[in-house]
Design an enzyme around this catalytic site. Structure first.
Site, PDB file in Angstrom:
ATOM      1  CE  LYS A 163       6.704   0.743   5.516  1.00 18.44           C
ATOM      2  NZ  LYS A 163       5.364   0.957   6.108  1.00 18.44           N
ATOM      3  CG  ASP A 203       2.585  -3.821   3.640  1.00 16.55           C
ATOM      4  OD1 ASP A 203       2.709  -5.054   3.845  1.00 16.55           O
ATOM      5  OD2 ASP A 203       2.243  -3.018   4.515  1.00 16.55           O
ATOM      6  CE  LYS A 212      -0.909  -3.308   4.119  1.00 13.39           C
ATOM      7  NZ  LYS A 212      -1.206  -2.513   5.325  1.00 13.39           N
ATOM      8  NE  ARG A 222       5.618  -1.288  13.586  1.00 17.98           N
ATOM      9  CZ  ARG A 222       4.460  -0.969  14.172  1.00 17.98           C
ATOM     10  NH1 ARG A 222       4.276  -1.216  15.460  1.00 17.98           N
ATOM     11  NH2 ARG A 222       3.490  -0.424  13.483  1.00 17.98           N
TER      12      ARG A 222
END
Length: 500
Positions: free
Chosen positions: A264, A269, A276, A350
């Site tokens: 990954k 992110d 977040k 994922r």
């Protein structure tokens, strides 16, 4: 390797200089070559050891001014614990403990690689060298003012005295390749996200061509043609387009089925629209730790010319919020044809892995696939920072990973999979959704990935707690740990590589 620290091997007969490092067990005994090197000072040193609180425990150290009769400026005694019980990882940590005692002012260091029972084996001396280099690594590229007295500012030539210098040098050659691979992985994880974005990451991976690795880079057009809708959905909110990099090392027999490793690579992110909290978001530059490991591993295998065919594949994206970003409620179609309802855009890793796993399984038909991902905070709640979470559909592969985890010190702990978890990711609108319930979050994430491996023997390593920000130890003082390179190199070497 760290440019400031260099290691080499010399015979016992070469005179020590600068700082002398010797080993002592928990019975406070030295080996014969050590006693000879200490010469007339040996009795003085033994008295100093006995008079101190030093007990010879593994990794403990006693720092002494060199007594009269020794032509060195400083003497360091490192404890081995029970020398007869030392395992490979213990010896590696001894090397790290030695590096931890090398100061900024030490320019020449001699280490006598001998246990009380006699000379270390060449492989043990090589492990000492590896431990020194792994501990000595530091990432200070962006510091404009460096202090000369910084304890981490090492600039030493380390001579490791052994019974057979040529044999030790030969044993160290493959180990050196692995050290370089670990350090490459650390470098990638430590880089800031404004420097290491998907296109730049792909360029750095492509540098493995110099070692004979075949490189294929899939851009947005190529991934669109392959219908990688899951990966592309994650990257669509970023100014930096996604990439998938396929690395192939052909070290085995022509046509032999490869082994495969998938990483990954979320270069930054934010969480996307499901953004977040701001606290510690800067750490999300490390959300590509799985991809960094795969690149480091491919470097190690190619540099040591591993006799095996290997595929390394990494999906590289940024997960950013803008007007084009993926939304909760979107439904995307993966390369497998399966549809995915997006519940939480912060469960993006994922989605990236889903398409890359499917691509590798279909295109390369590997013996097995191991994926690595900083996938869930839930695994840190379950296991902390000492073990990676291991999920697998294949008991043999899981057992082998567990065994090499123990031998390398990069430990894993097997977690469950099962239909009761799998049903949690069923969706009323699509084939599945990208998150399950709050409970068992690392397990439902692994169940999601299992839907894209197409019956290939597979293991998933959730390295969220081990790849970045883990507690520093004898062989790592870096924020990015390089976790997984030594683990997977050992897996290949022990079980899948053609023996000489």
């Amino acid at each position: 390797m760290p440019d400031a620290v260099k290691v080499g091997f010399v015979p016992f007969s070469v005179a020590a200089r600068g700082t002398l490092v010797v080993l002592c067990d928990d019975a406070l005994k030295f080996g014969p070559a050590t006693s000879k090197a200490l010469g007339v000072a040996v009795s003085t040193v033994k008295r100093a050891v006995a008079a101190s609180q030093f007990k010879g425990k593994s990794g403990s150290a006693l720092d002494l001014l060199a007594p009269e009769g020794l032509k060195v400026g400083r003497l360091v005694v490192i404890g081995t614990g029970k020398a007869a019980a030392l395992k490979d990882y213990d010896v590696l940590k001894l090397g790290g403990a030695i590096a931890g005692k090398i100061g900024a002012g030490d320019t020449a260091v001699t280490v006598i690689a001998e246990l009380p029972g006699g000379a270390m084996k060449p492989e043990q001396a090589a492990a000492i060298a590896s431990g020194i280099l792994l501990r000595a690594y530091k990432f200070d590229r962006y510091k404009t003012k460096k202090k000369d007295d910084d304890a981490n500012a090492l600039n030493a030539n380390v001579s490791i005295a052994v019974a057979d210098a040529a044999a030790a040098k030969k044993a160290f050659a493959p180990d050196s390749a692995v050290v370089d691979g670990v350090i490459l992985a650390r470098e990638l994880v430590n880089e800031p996200p404004n420097v290491l974005y998907p296109e730049e990451f792909a360029k750095r991976a492509a540098q493995l061509k110099k070692l004979g690795v075949d490189i294929q880079i899939l851009d947005v057009k190529a991934m669109t043609q392959l219908k990688m809708g899951a990966l592309l959905g994650v990257s669509q909110g970023s100014a930096h387009p996604g990439r998938t990099v396929i690395m192939r090392w052909n070290g085995g027999k022509r046509g032999e089925q490869p082994v495969a490793f998938v990483g990954k690579g979320v270069c930054f992110d934010t969480g996307g629209i499901s953004i977040k909290p701001s606290a510690s978001m800067e750490d999300m530059k490390g959300d590509m730790g799985g991809a960094a490991c795969v690149v480091g591993l491919m470097h190690a295998l190619a540099a040591r010319k591993a006799k095996v065919n290997v595929i390394g594949a990494i999906g590289l994206v940024e997960n950013m919020p803008d007007g084009n970003a993926q939304r909760p409620g979107d439904i995307v179609t993966s390369m497998s044809g399966q549809t995915i309802e997006i519940i939480n855009t912060d469960a993006e890793g994922r989605l990236v892995l889903a398409d890359v796993l499917w691509y590798v399984a279909q295109k390369h038909k590997p013996k097995f696939m191991v994926d690595l991902a900083t996938l869930t905070g839930a695994i840190m709640v379950a296991l902390g920072t000492d073990h990676a979470g291991l999920f697998s559909n294949n008991d043999e592969l899981a057992e082998r990973l567990t065994a090499v985890g123990v031998s390398t010190g990069e430990k894993v702990w097997r977690m469950p999979l099962g239909p009761e978890y799998d049903k949690q990711i069923d969706s009323q609108f699509a084939d599945m959704k990208n998150t399950g319930s709050r409970n068992g979050g690392s397990i439902t994430a692994a169940q999601f990935l299992q839907r894209f491996v197409d019956n290939t023997p597979w293991a998933h390593l959730d390295i969220a707690g081990t790849a970045m920000g883990a507690p520093k130890n004898d062989i790592n003082q870096s924020w990015g740990s390089g976790y997984g390179v030594r683990l997977l190199n050992a897996l290949v070497a022990e079980y899948y590589e053609a023996k000489k």
